[in-house]
Structure formats: structure tokens, C-alpha cells
Design a protein around this motif. Structure first.
Motif, PDB file in Angstrom:
ATOM      1  N   GLU A   1       0.821  -1.207   0.000  1.00 39.20           N
ATOM      2  CA  GLU A   1       0.000   0.000   0.000  1.00 39.20           C
ATOM      3  C   GLU A   1       0.861   1.266   0.000  1.00 39.20           C
ATOM      4  O   GLU A   1       0.506   2.263  -0.612  1.00 39.20           O
ATOM      5  CB  GLU A   1      -0.950   0.005   1.207  1.00 39.20           C
ATOM      6  CG  GLU A   1      -2.112  -0.969   1.080  1.00 39.20           C
ATOM      7  CD  GLU A   1      -3.021  -0.635  -0.096  1.00 39.20           C
ATOM      8  OE1 GLU A   1      -3.271   0.551  -0.355  1.00 39.20           O
ATOM      9  OE2 GLU A   1      -3.473  -1.580  -0.770  1.00 39.20           O
ATOM     10  N   LEU A   2       1.993   1.193   0.693  1.00 40.39           N
ATOM     11  CA  LEU A   2       2.899   2.344   0.706  1.00 40.39           C
ATOM     12  C   LEU A   2       3.436   2.607  -0.693  1.00 40.39           C
ATOM     13  O   LEU A   2       3.485   3.748  -1.153  1.00 40.39           O
ATOM     14  CB  LEU A   2       4.070   2.105   1.665  1.00 40.39           C
ATOM     15  CG  LEU A   2       3.833   2.312   3.156  1.00 40.39           C
ATOM     16  CD1 LEU A   2       5.067   1.936   3.942  1.00 40.39           C
ATOM     17  CD2 LEU A   2       3.461   3.754   3.451  1.00 40.39           C
ATOM     18  N   VAL A   3       3.828   1.541  -1.348  1.00 38.34           N
ATOM     19  CA  VAL A   3       4.355   1.695  -2.705  1.00 38.34           C
ATOM     20  C   VAL A   3       3.279   2.262  -3.622  1.00 38.34           C
ATOM     21  O   VAL A   3       3.521   3.180  -4.411  1.00 38.34           O
ATOM     22  CB  VAL A   3       4.881   0.349  -3.266  1.00 38.34           C
ATOM     23  CG1 VAL A   3       5.276   0.489  -4.715  1.00 38.34           C
ATOM     24  CG2 VAL A   3       6.066  -0.130  -2.438  1.00 38.34           C
ATOM     25  N   ALA A   4       2.073   1.730  -3.469  1.00 43.35           N
ATOM     26  CA  ALA A   4       0.973   2.208  -4.300  1.00 43.35           C
ATOM     27  C   ALA A   4       0.736   3.701  -4.057  1.00 43.35           C
ATOM     28  O   ALA A   4       0.494   4.470  -4.978  1.00 43.35           O
ATOM     29  CB  ALA A   4      -0.294   1.414  -3.996  1.00 43.35           C
ATOM     30  N   LEU A   5       0.839   4.080  -2.798  1.00 45.45           N
ATOM     31  CA  LEU A   5       0.585   5.469  -2.425  1.00 45.45           C
ATOM     32  C   LEU A   5       1.635   6.406  -3.023  1.00 45.45           C
ATOM     33  O   LEU A   5       1.343   7.519  -3.423  1.00 45.45           O
ATOM     34  CB  LEU A   5       0.607   5.572  -0.899  1.00 45.45           C
ATOM     35  CG  LEU A   5      -0.229   6.666  -0.259  1.00 45.45           C
ATOM     36  CD1 LEU A   5      -1.667   6.553  -0.687  1.00 45.45           C
ATOM     37  CD2 LEU A   5      -0.117   6.587   1.254  1.00 45.45           C
ATOM     38  N   MET A   6       2.867   5.938  -3.072  1.00 51.56           N
ATOM     39  CA  MET A   6       3.950   6.817  -3.539  1.00 51.56           C
ATOM     40  C   MET A   6       4.246   6.680  -5.008  1.00 51.56           C
ATOM     41  O   MET A   6       4.792   7.557  -5.634  1.00 51.56           O
ATOM     42  CB  MET A   6       5.239   6.492  -2.786  1.00 51.56           C
ATOM     43  CG  MET A   6       5.286   7.136  -1.449  1.00 51.56           C
ATOM     44  SD  MET A   6       6.846   6.783  -0.678  1.00 51.56           S
ATOM     45  CE  MET A   6       6.672   5.079  -0.323  1.00 51.56           C
ATOM     46  N   GLY A   7       3.943   5.525  -5.536  1.00 50.06           N
ATOM     47  CA  GLY A   7       4.402   5.239  -6.891  1.00 50.06           C
ATOM     48  C   GLY A   7       3.383   5.592  -7.939  1.00 50.06           C
ATOM     49  O   GLY A   7       3.230   6.734  -8.308  1.00 50.06           O
ATOM     50  N   GLY A   8       2.678   4.612  -8.390  1.00 55.12           N
ATOM     51  CA  GLY A   8       1.830   4.819  -9.536  1.00 55.12           C
ATOM     52  C   GLY A   8       2.720   4.949 -10.752  1.00 55.12           C
ATOM     53  O   GLY A   8       3.905   4.605 -10.710  1.00 55.12           O
TER      54      GLY A   8
ATOM     55  N   VAL B   1      -1.482  13.626  -1.498  1.00 54.30           N
ATOM     56  CA  VAL B   1      -2.408  14.752  -1.524  1.00 54.30           C
ATOM     57  C   VAL B   1      -2.462  15.445  -2.884  1.00 54.30           C
ATOM     58  O   VAL B   1      -3.525  15.786  -3.369  1.00 54.30           O
ATOM     59  CB  VAL B   1      -2.053  15.756  -0.399  1.00 54.30           C
ATOM     60  CG1 VAL B   1      -2.833  17.039  -0.549  1.00 54.30           C
ATOM     61  CG2 VAL B   1      -2.344  15.120   0.946  1.00 54.30           C
ATOM     62  N   THR B   2      -1.311  15.637  -3.514  1.00 53.66           N
ATOM     63  CA  THR B   2      -1.319  16.371  -4.785  1.00 53.66           C
ATOM     64  C   THR B   2      -1.316  15.446  -5.993  1.00 53.66           C
ATOM     65  O   THR B   2      -1.580  15.876  -7.101  1.00 53.66           O
ATOM     66  CB  THR B   2      -0.092  17.291  -4.909  1.00 53.66           C
ATOM     67  OG1 THR B   2       1.090  16.470  -4.936  1.00 53.66           O
ATOM     68  CG2 THR B   2       0.002  18.262  -3.754  1.00 53.66           C
ATOM     69  N   GLY B   3      -0.975  14.194  -5.773  1.00 54.63           N
ATOM     70  CA  GLY B   3      -0.901  13.268  -6.897  1.00 54.63           C
ATOM     71  C   GLY B   3       0.341  13.452  -7.743  1.00 54.63           C
ATOM     72  O   GLY B   3       0.534  12.760  -8.736  1.00 54.63           O
ATOM     73  N   LYS B   4       1.217  14.386  -7.333  1.00 56.47           N
ATOM     74  CA  LYS B   4       2.430  14.618  -8.123  1.00 56.47           C
ATOM     75  C   LYS B   4       3.550  13.697  -7.635  1.00 56.47           C
ATOM     76  O   LYS B   4       3.784  13.584  -6.435  1.00 56.47           O
ATOM     77  CB  LYS B   4       2.876  16.075  -7.977  1.00 56.47           C
ATOM     78  CG  LYS B   4       1.848  17.064  -8.503  1.00 56.47           C
ATOM     79  CD  LYS B   4       1.705  16.965 -10.003  1.00 56.47           C
ATOM     80  CE  LYS B   4       0.960  18.135 -10.593  1.00 56.47           C
ATOM     81  NZ  LYS B   4      -0.481  17.945 -10.672  1.00 56.47           N
ATOM     82  N   PRO B   5       4.206  13.042  -8.568  1.00 54.23           N
ATOM     83  CA  PRO B   5       5.209  12.055  -8.173  1.00 54.23           C
ATOM     84  C   PRO B   5       6.500  12.680  -7.652  1.00 54.23           C
ATOM     85  O   PRO B   5       6.816  13.822  -7.962  1.00 54.23           O
ATOM     86  CB  PRO B   5       5.492  11.315  -9.479  1.00 54.23           C
ATOM     87  CG  PRO B   5       5.246  12.338 -10.530  1.00 54.23           C
ATOM     88  CD  PRO B   5       4.112  13.191 -10.012  1.00 54.23           C
TER      89      PRO B   5
END
Lengths: 475, 335
Positions: A81-88, A265-269
């Protein structure tokens, strides 16, 4: 202070193993640990809330209750979940179809913009073989222009500066013209640090952006930023916008939860990570490594990879059998030690271990100590290695002389080895639970009031642990 | 409490007497500016802590308060302690009046921010040596520049600056520019010289020229970089050798936006150079600087100065009560 979350989770959940299966209450306790660890890592409060909700749902849905390795399962879910949250999907830098590509660097004061500009310039030069120019548009801070002049030159970039004679917007416009004339591939524009709440300066940033029309706007975020990171990112996003984040100062021991929050929050990687004082200490960002850092899992993947390379399956089975029968000798010990040492210097190997990372990474682990142990064992006859109890009197003196050590050191080694053997014997009899007892408490300081001890008292709320009713009873 | 510079700095009596009395008008202006510049800070937390928070006391009240303090970076531990105490007082002590609860919260926060230790800076050592350290980008050089100005222009002290940040490009120039503005001598070394030698020279110059205060700037360093921490220790030892008892004051700059890592910073720096006070910088953003409370509570290190803006007068003595009030009170009440 930074207990590894993964270890805590394992401990919390392993605790339950003795009495059978995991219950929802156990999961709640685990969620409390996650919550505290994430808060300690400076992940934004609101992000933590929704994150634990997701993880909990998955844990309950994944049918891990009652499973023996539930602890690991929870850690795995948290990691994913952490990876999903930060990555994409990682987009990376956008390059212009006709050069120069313009990159605008923005951020708060002291977040590391100027350094990041130089590091990015070097990275582009080395990795993308671009000809890079940097524009000194920080005309606010005393000596900022000089700083960029110096580090820009070190990075091998052309530095366009007009001192502090012109307003930042003019310098930016002029620099863009210069970059075009000089046929540069990339122009990185350094700007003054500004507070997201300072309207005038934010307006100036917008003016600079409109003047140079950047292909990518980067925001530098200090890895040590606390809860406010989200505010900062939101404000910059609303004012001038940005496409990606450069995380600075990741070489410290900050967990960098701010990174996770900004992305959430911003969706910016997060595109780049700055990890040291020197110009080459600059890399593309890897969400999975960051997730491990937040979890305090160490770089387990690299460790496993390197261990796999070194260990022979046959050897391992052999060893296991010997351990079981208590036939483990100094010869086997030497073999093991050599195998581990092939993975690299001890400090590095230990640093990759979960939980050990933060505490021991910087401790000066003396590889010479291991050299000494090796020398002592190598000075023994094969018979002595198999039967260390033989080592007495003259044999001891001979071994000490042969290895260039003292009799005390030889004694110490033999004593330690025998203790180790005793421990292993117990282990093979009593199963793994006894190891826990043996290492009891170590590495699990209960820093928080109402720690894991209050398990099983209803849903974890807030940071104070346990149910309020229970606490009230105590008072 | 330190509202005035003379509350923070202990001066020689005759010298202090010679100073003009603080003008009430000026002081009022400072306070206004403090409130103005901390407006965002207050707004953000104030939104969570509107006066209605304590109107009904239930689980949610304490949850929301917890959330607010955590969002202010006070950290889980300090938050748990403060909220726990307030909750106890409310449930068993019968403290239920919303206004009283709010006042009590401000009190608890102020208490947490004010550890027992003396929070003044004694300037009677002839010269008093102040060493400033901290991680990169927290505002060391800027704070020193402003401090030098205040000491010189407002308190009539003779100041010598030591530019011992010989690592960062243009750090020396940055300090020199500040030095020029204040009209004080800046002792420098070439980039890359041993910082300890610059510090030594600064203290020597300070003694020779009869300065009251010598402020040594050091390079920003992460507390995890052992060789650099060792270097800082050396700077301190060299100064101490030249002048026993010095450095008399070791200030650590902490950025108000810093999260829980601030605790590590304070603890690690204290190992090589016992930190006697925190300079909490950049409080003019929306960050609340709650980390100062966590540090004070956990390590007993007091905050001595705060930075609330870019202007020269935006470096101020820290007043725990003002700070706590600013954190929890909506505008109309505090005014």
C-alpha cells in the motif's frame, strides 16, 4: 527512537501466535502501531487515517486471520500500500520537442533548491548527455548568485547570471534567450526560496513561470519536513503548479513521510532524491525503497539478492542438519563467516538488515575483529576445530602465537563458540519461540505511553493507546 | 518569559543601565508584527481549535485536539501527554468551562515549551562566545546576521563574527554581507580551511579587540554525518581550549517546518556540542513549530529565539506564553 515498524508489527502479531489465531482486535493493535510509526515518520495525519483504514480493510479481507505468518502478511500489505501510495506511473522529466527544455525549480527557503539545481544539471549531463545551463534567478538571498555560480560550474553547467541588478523575471527571460542562442539542451532556472503564504513572492514565481514557459516545474521538499509539507505542496500547486518533487536531505535519518504525503495529496510524483552533500548524490526516486525506509525494513531486497548469490542450497541443508544434531563446529562457523563476508563489509551487510539500519548503520563495525577470529580458527588444527574443548594450555599458546593474538582472545573465542552452541541446542529443542525469549525486550523499547501491552482493549483510537475507559480505571 | 531583548540577554549592569528604556510604542509594534506574521500559523491550528471545541466534551473532543496537536508537529508523545492531562483535569477535576479549558490548554503548552532550565543568555563573559549549529538550510547564517544587528544596534554590544562555514559555497560572503550591514568585524578563512581555525581566530580577535560577543557560524550538517559531527566537536574543543568555559552558548537552529526528525537532530547535536538553546526559524509560514514543544518536553532544551520573517526585526526572543496563545487561541480572544 525509530523502532522499525515492520519489527514492531511482527512482534505484536507474533505475540498472538502462542494462543492460536489472529483476531480483529489483534489487527486493530497492529493498525495502532502502523499509525504511530507513520506519524513518527511525519506522514500527514489525514493520510495516515485513510491509509490505516485501507490497510485494515485489506487485512480483514485478505483472510490472514488465523494464519501463522500473519505478521509478515500484514507487513507485506503495508508495504504494498505504501508503494501504491507513492508510486503509480512514474512519468519522469518532460523534454521539449525543440530545445532548450526548461526546468523551473521552486521551493521554500532552505529546502535545497540551489543545490538541487546543480545536482540535476550534473545528472542531466552525465545520464542524458545534455548540454545544460542554469539561470541564477535567486536575487533575494545574499550570495545565492555566487553559490550557483560556484556549484553550477562544478556541475559543468553554463551559469547565466546578472548578479542582483535585475528583477528575477528579467533574469529568467534573458537567460532563456541566452540558452537559445547558445543552443543548450536544457535550461534549469533557480528561483529564490519563498514561503507559500507570501502572496507577492508566489506571484513573482508565476511571472517567472509565464516568462520562461517551463516544460517541467519541480518543487524541492526537505525530507525532514513535518505535517506542514502538505500545506506547502498544496499552495505551490495552486499558485504556480508543479509536475514533480525533488526530495532533499534524504541522507539523514528522517523517514521522509512528507514525501508520501505530498504524493498522496497532490498526486504529483517524487522524481528525484537528493542523498548527500556531493553533486553526484542525486538519483531517480524509487517508491519501493522509500516504502521500506518508512517501514524501517532496511534494504532487505538487496540483502536477499546478495545472500542468494552467496549461499549454496546444499550447504544450507547440511548446516541445518548439523545444527539440529548439535554437530556445528568451528569449521562450519568459519564457512558461514566467509559466506557472510563475501556479501560485503559487515557494516554494509548489517545496515541492510531490518531494524538494524537506523541504529547500526553508522556504528563503526570493525571488520578487523572478524579477521582476527578468522586468523585464530585458521591457526587451529582440523581436530581442534571439530573439538574446541581440546583447546587448553599449550594448544592455546600455540594458536595465539600462530594467529598473532593473545591467549585471552583465543579463550574468548572458544567460550563464545560454546555458548553459541548451547543456544543452538536450545533452539533446536524449543523451537523458535525461545529465541524471542532470549532476545527478550531488546530493540523494542516501549517509548509510547500505553504501548502494545494494552492489546485487546477495543479499537485503537488516537495516539494514547488503549481504551479510555481502561485508562480511567487505572487512574 | 522573554518579551524584550533585555529579558533574554543578561547584560552588564552598567551597560544595561545606559540603554534607552524600551519604547512601549515600539514594543506594541513588535507584538503586532509577531501576531501578524504568525497569522497563518494560528489560522491553521485555530481552524481545528475553534472555541466550540470544548463546548461538548466527548471522545471526539479529545480526538480532534490530538489531531490538531499532531498536525502542529508536537509529536505523538508530547501530544499524548498534554491531551491526557487535559482530559484528566476535565473528567476528574471538573474543569469543564470551555474558556477555562482553552486557557488551561494554552498553559499546558506553554509549560511544555518552557523546561526548567534558565532560558537566558548571559553576555557578561567578556567575550561571550556563541556557537550556532544546525542542519543545512535551517537559517543559521541569516539568524546570526540578524542577531549581530540586534546586539550591535539595539543593545550596544561589540560583536565579532566568525565565518566557520568554510564548506558551503558563498556562505562566507553571505555572512560578510550581514556583517557589513551591522558594521561588525567578520573573521574569515578561505573556502575549505579548517573551521576550527576560523573559530579560534574569531575568539582570539574578539578577546583582543575587547568584543562583548563572538558569534561563530558553522556549516550546516546532517546529524547523521559522523565525520562532520566530529568536526563540530573539534570546533567546540578548540574554542574551549583557547577560552575555558567557552562556547558559553550553543544554539541549534531548527526549521519550524521540521517534523519529528527534529528530536533526533537536537539529541545528536547535543552529543558533540551540548545545545543550550533552540532558534526556531521560519515560523512565518503555515508550519506551527510544534517540534519545539516536542524537543523542550523530551530533551529539556529551551527555545530561546524565534524567526518570524525575512526582515531584520523578525528575529525575536521566544515567549512561551505568546507562542502557546498563538497556537491555540482564535484571533479575537488573544487580541
Amino acid at each position: 527512537m525509530f523502532d522499525a515498524l515492520s519489527e514492531k508489527l511482527q512482534a505484536t502479531l507474533d505475540d498472538v501466535r502462542g494462543r492460536g489465531s489472529l483476531t480483529e482486535t489483534d489487527v486493530n493493535v497492529a493498525m495502532r502501531e502502523i499509525r504511530l510509526a507513520l506519524l513518527e515518520a511525519d506522514v500527514n495525519f489525514k493520510v495516515v487515517k485513510s491509509f490505516t483504514a485501507t490497510v485494515k480493510e485489506r487485512c480483514l479481507g485478505a483472510d490472514i486471520l488465523g494464519k501463522l505468518n500473519a505478521g509478515q502478511q500484514v507487513v507485506k500489505i503495508v508495504h504494498e500500500e505504501l508503494v501504491a501510495l507513492m508510486g503509480g506511473e512514474q512519468e519522469g522529466l518532460r523534454f521539449a520537442s525543440s530545445p532548450p527544455t526548461v526546468i523551473l525549480m521552486s521551493g521554500l527557503q532552505g529546502s535545497g533548491k540551489t543545490t538541487a539545481v546543480a545536482k540535476l544539471a550534473k545528472w542531466l549531463k552525465d545520464e542524458k548527455h545534455s548540454s545544460v545551463a542554469v539561470a541564477a534567478c535567486d536575487v533575494q538571498r545574499p550570495a545565492a548568485v555566487e553559490q550557483l555560480r560556484l556549484v553550477g560550474a562544478q556541475a559543468g553547467a553554463t551559469v547565466y547570471d546578472r548578479g542582483t541588478e535585475l528583477p528575477a523575471v528579467e533574469v529568467a527571460r534573458w537567460a532563456l534567450d541566452q540558452a537559445k542562442q547558445d543552443g543548450k539542451d536544457v535550461l534549469i532556472v533557480d528561483t529564490a526560496g519563498r514561503l507559500h503564504v507570501d502572496q507577492d513572492l508566489m506571484d513573482e514565481l508565476v511571472q517567472i513561470r509565464d516568462a520562461v514557459r517551463p516544460d517541467t516545474v519541480l518543487l524541492t521538499v526537505d525530507a525532514m519536513t513535518g505535517q506542514d509539507a502538505v500545506n506547502v505542496a498544496e499552495q505551490f500547486s495552486a499558485a504556480a503548479g508543479f509536475d514533480g518533487v525533488v526530495m532533499s536531505k534524504l541522507d539523514g535519518d528522517a523517514r521522509g513521510g512528507a514525501a508520501l504525503s505530498v504524493k498522496a495529496v497532490t498526486g504529483k510524483p517524487i522524481l528525484f532524491a537528493s542523498t548527500g552533500e556531493k553533486l553526484p548524490d542525486f538519483q531517480e526516486f524509487h517508491p519501493d525503497r522509500m516504502a521500506q525506509r518508512i517501514l524501517g525494513m532496511g534494504d532487505v531486497l538487496s540483502l536477499i539478492e546478495s545472500a542468494e548469490k552467496q549461499f549454496d542450497e546444499g550447504d544450507a541443508k547440511d548446516l541445518e542438519r548439523k545444527l539440529r544434531r548439535n554437530e556445528f563446529t568451528l569449521e562450519d562457523f568459519l564457512k558461514q563467516m566467509k559466506m557472510i563476508r563475501r556479501m560485503g563489509p559487515m557494516s554494509k551487510v548489517l545496515g541492510m538488515l531490518p531494524g538494524v539500519g537506523s541504529q547500526l548503520k553508522d556504528a563503526q563495525i570493525d571488520d578487523r575483529e572478524m579477521d582476527r577470529v578468522e586468523a585464530i580458527i585458521l591457526s587451529m588444527t582440523p581436530k581442534e576445530r571439530r573439538h574446541p574443548e581440546l583447546i587448553k594450555g599449550r594448544r592455546r599458546i600455540r594458536i595465539a602465537k600462530g594467529s598473532g593474538t593473545s591467549v585471552q582472545q583465543v579463550n574468548q573465542l572458544v567460550k563464545n563458540f560454546q555458548q553459541m552452541r548451547k543456544m543452538m541446542k536450545q533452539m533446536s529443542k524449543g523451537g523458535l519461540k525461545d529465541i524471542g525469549a532470549m532476545m527478550g525486550g531488546a530493540g523494542m523499547p516501549g517509548g509510547m505511553p500505553g504501548g502494545a501491552g494494552q492489546a485487546g482493549q477495543g479499537a485503537p483510537v488516537g495516539v494514547r493507546g488503549g481504551s479510555r475507559a481502561a485508562r480511567r480505571r487505572k487512574r | 518569559m522573554a518579551r524584550e531583548w533585555t529579558d533574554l540577554f543578561v547584560l552588564d549592569e552598567t551597560r544595561a543601565a545606559a540603554l534607552p528604556a524600551p519604547e512601549p510604542e515600539k514594543r506594541g509594534r513588535f507584538f503586532k508584527r509577531l501576531r501578524q506574521n504568525m497569522k497563518k500559523t494560528r489560522e491553521a491550528l485555530g481552524a481545528e481549535l475553534t472555541q466550540t471545541l470544548f463546548d461538548t466534551l466527548d471522545e471526539e473532543t479529545w480526538e480532534r485536539l490530538e489531531e490538531a496537536l499532531i498536525m502542529a508537529d508536537c509529536g505523538a508523545k508530547a501530544t499524548a501527554e498534554i491531551v491526557g492531562r487535559l482530559e484528566t483535569e476535565a473528567t476528574t477535576g471538573g474543569l469543564t468551562d470551555p474558556q477555562a479549558l482553552q486557557n488551561r490548554l494554552a498553559e499546558l503548552l506553554a509549560e511544555a515549551a518552557r523546561p526548567k532550565e534558565d532560558a537566558t543568555i548571559d553576555l557578561r563573559h567578556g567575550p561571550t562566545v556563541v556557537m550556532v549549529c544546525g542542519i543545512n538550510g535551517t537559517g543559521k547564517t541569516t539568524s546570526i546576521g540578524k542577531l549581530a544587528n540586534t546586539l550591535t544596534l539595539e543593545l550596544g554590544q561589540k560583536v565579532v563574527l566568525g565565518a566557520a562555514d568554510t564548506f558551503r559555497a558563498a556562505a562566507v560572503e553571505q555572512l560578510q554581507i550581514w556583517g557589513e550591514r551591522a558594521g561588525v568585524e567578520v573573521v574569515t578563512g578561505k573556502q575549505g580551511t579548517d573551521p576550527a581555525s576560523v573559530a579560534y581566530e574569531a575568539v582570539r580577535r574578539g578577546r583582543e579587540s575587547g568584543a562583548d560577543v563572538v558569534i561563530v557560524d558553522t556549516a550546516g550538517r546532517l546529524h547523521t554525518q559522523l565525520p562532520l559531527m566530529e568536526e563540530l566537536s573539534k570546533v567546540r574543543r578548540v574554542v574551549e581550549k583557547l577560552m575555558p568555559g567557552a562556547p558559553h552558548e550553543i544554539l541549534l537552529t531548527v526549521d519550524a517546518t521540521t517534523g519529528q526528525n527534529g528530536l533526533r537532530q537536537a539529541a545528536e547535536f547535543s552529543k558533540v556540542a551540548p545545545v543550550s538553546g533552540i532558534v526556531l526559524t521560519k515560523l512565518d509560514g503555515s508550519a506551527k513549530g510544534g517540534i519545539a514543544i516536542a524537543i523542550a518536553q523530551d530533551l529539556g532544551i529551551p527555545v530561546k529565539l524565534i524567526g518570524i520573517g525575512e526582515a531584520l526585526e523578525d528575529l525575536r526572543p521566544f515567549d512561551p506564553d505568546d507562542f502557546a496563545q498563538a497556537l491555540v487561541k482564535p484571533d479575537e480572544v488573544a487580541a
